[in-house]
Design a protein around this motif. Structure first.
Motif: not given
Length: 378
Positions: A284-307
């Motif tokens: 889909h022409d976005q590059g050799w990568l993967a957007h990790m939406h959900d792990p970031f949300a999980a980290a924010v749930a434990l550590h809101p200071e990330l955001a």
């Protein structure tokens, strides 16, 4: 892939993202209720939570989204088995949205939702309770203590709110992965996947969480920030290096469908799952990568200071032939309605990945050592 959009300066107090080299502070135990549509990025979010000593997962509820709800439940049970996790209730929720016809996205996450990974059939079983019961009874049993984390459509929570309107005040906080504000959608030009699957439920949830104090408003991790959370092959290589294992051929010149050679079961299955996600993004022409939406949300749930957070009033468009499922944020108070959300407007992706890699590497090491010591079946 489009770069991040510029967001106007916040007019409310916000947190400061941690620097990449700065370890996150020790956090007290966070009781969590996790609602997922597992999913490749949901899978990594679950691995991260299982690896985090401060995460006390009180239950996992399953909704239809990336794949049908029953497959979601099987995926969760299988990951729990693989990681030799303690007994955690996995409850089946709604198998369809409250109004819209069900959409799933196997082309993004694979026929079973976990890419090329082939997890052993789970030995654990689905709970006899419905997801709505788990939401309500868990919140009632721990008033003001539980953080809800939703990384799929908001169907289960919306249905639970119909039965228990006090849920917003019973939960300590809610973290949502969903929406797009100053960013294009990934399902329609204006709508993000989790909201697009069930926009009626999303609107019910945002409406229900109105009127809460600032520190109790839902934290919304939208595409504006989560599409900056770009996992690349070097992130998986860092996990492999930390556990002393091989990684799969994850370069663009390797054949599509290449499988991991890793000995470690967590790394092997994770790499096979993420490989599929990489291939989807590159096609889909976005590059050799993967957007990790959900792990970031999980980290924010434990550590809101990330955001970095900014208060807004969020609503969801339900009508129209072009804008259905669009999330709209009123930052300036033009609607004359109180804020009902704290939107993540910035983070440090490098700090997040340092944290994620540390946690998942430790989990993979524990599982690998247990397998080598004969304490569990491979």
């Amino acid at each position: 892939m489009k770069g991040p959009h510029t967001v106007p300066p916040s007019t409310v107090p916000s947190t400061t993202p941690a620097a990449p080299s700065t370890p996150l502070p020790t956090s007290p135990t966070v009781p969590l209720l996790v609602d997922v549509d597992t999913g490749i990025d949901d899978s990594l979010a679950l691995l991260y939570l299982l690896a985090s000593p401060e995460a006390e997962i009180l239950g996992i509820t399953c909704t239809a989204g990336n794949v049908p709800a029953r497959q979601v439940a099987i995926n969760n049970l299988a990951w729990l088995d693989l990681c030799d996790a303690p007994e955690i209730e996995v409850a089946l929720g709604s198998e369809v949205p409250v109004l819209a016809p069900l959409m799933t996205t196997e082309e993004t996450h694979g026929p079973q939702g976990i890419g090329y990974a082939e997890l052993p059939a789970p030995t654990r079983t689905i709970s006899e309770r419905h997801a709505t019961e788990v939401w309500i009874e868990t919140a009632r049993a721990h008033p003001g203590e539980v953080v809800g984390l939703v990384t799929g459509p908001l169907t289960n929570l919306a249905l639970a709110l119909r039965l228990e309107p006090e849920l917003p005040r019973l939960l300590k906080r809610l973290v949502i992965m969903g929406g797009a504000f100053h960013h294009s959608g990934n399902t329609t030009p204006v709508s993000e996947w989790n909201i697009a699957v069930d926009p009626e439920s999303a609107k019910m949830v945002f409406d229900a969480f109105s009127g809460l104090p600032a520190d109790r408003r839902p934290i919304v991790c939208a595409l504006d920030v989560t599409e900056r959370i770009e996992m690349k092959p070097e992130h998986l290589r860092r996990i492999a290096d930390q556990i002393g294992d091989e990684d799969a051929a994850l370069t663009p010149d390797s054949a599509f469908g290449s499988r991991s050679r890793a000995r470690n079961p967590v790394l092997r299955h994770l790499t096979d799952a993420v490989r599929f996600y990489f291939e989807f993004h590159v096609t889909h022409d976005q590059g050799w990568l993967a957007h990790m939406h959900d792990p970031f949300a999980a980290a924010v749930a434990l550590h809101p200071e990330l955001a970095t957070l900014r208060a807004a009033t969020v609503d969801v468009e339900l009508g129209g032939t072009l804008a259905r499922g669009q999330t709209i944020a009123d930052f300036a108070g033009l609607w004359g309605r109180d804020p009902n959300a704290a939107i993540v407007v910035d983070t440090d992706p490098a700090a997040f990945f340092d944290h994620l890699i540390e946690r998942v590497s430790a989990l993979a090491t524990r599982v690998g050592e247990a397998e080598e010591g004969g304490e569990r079946q491979p």
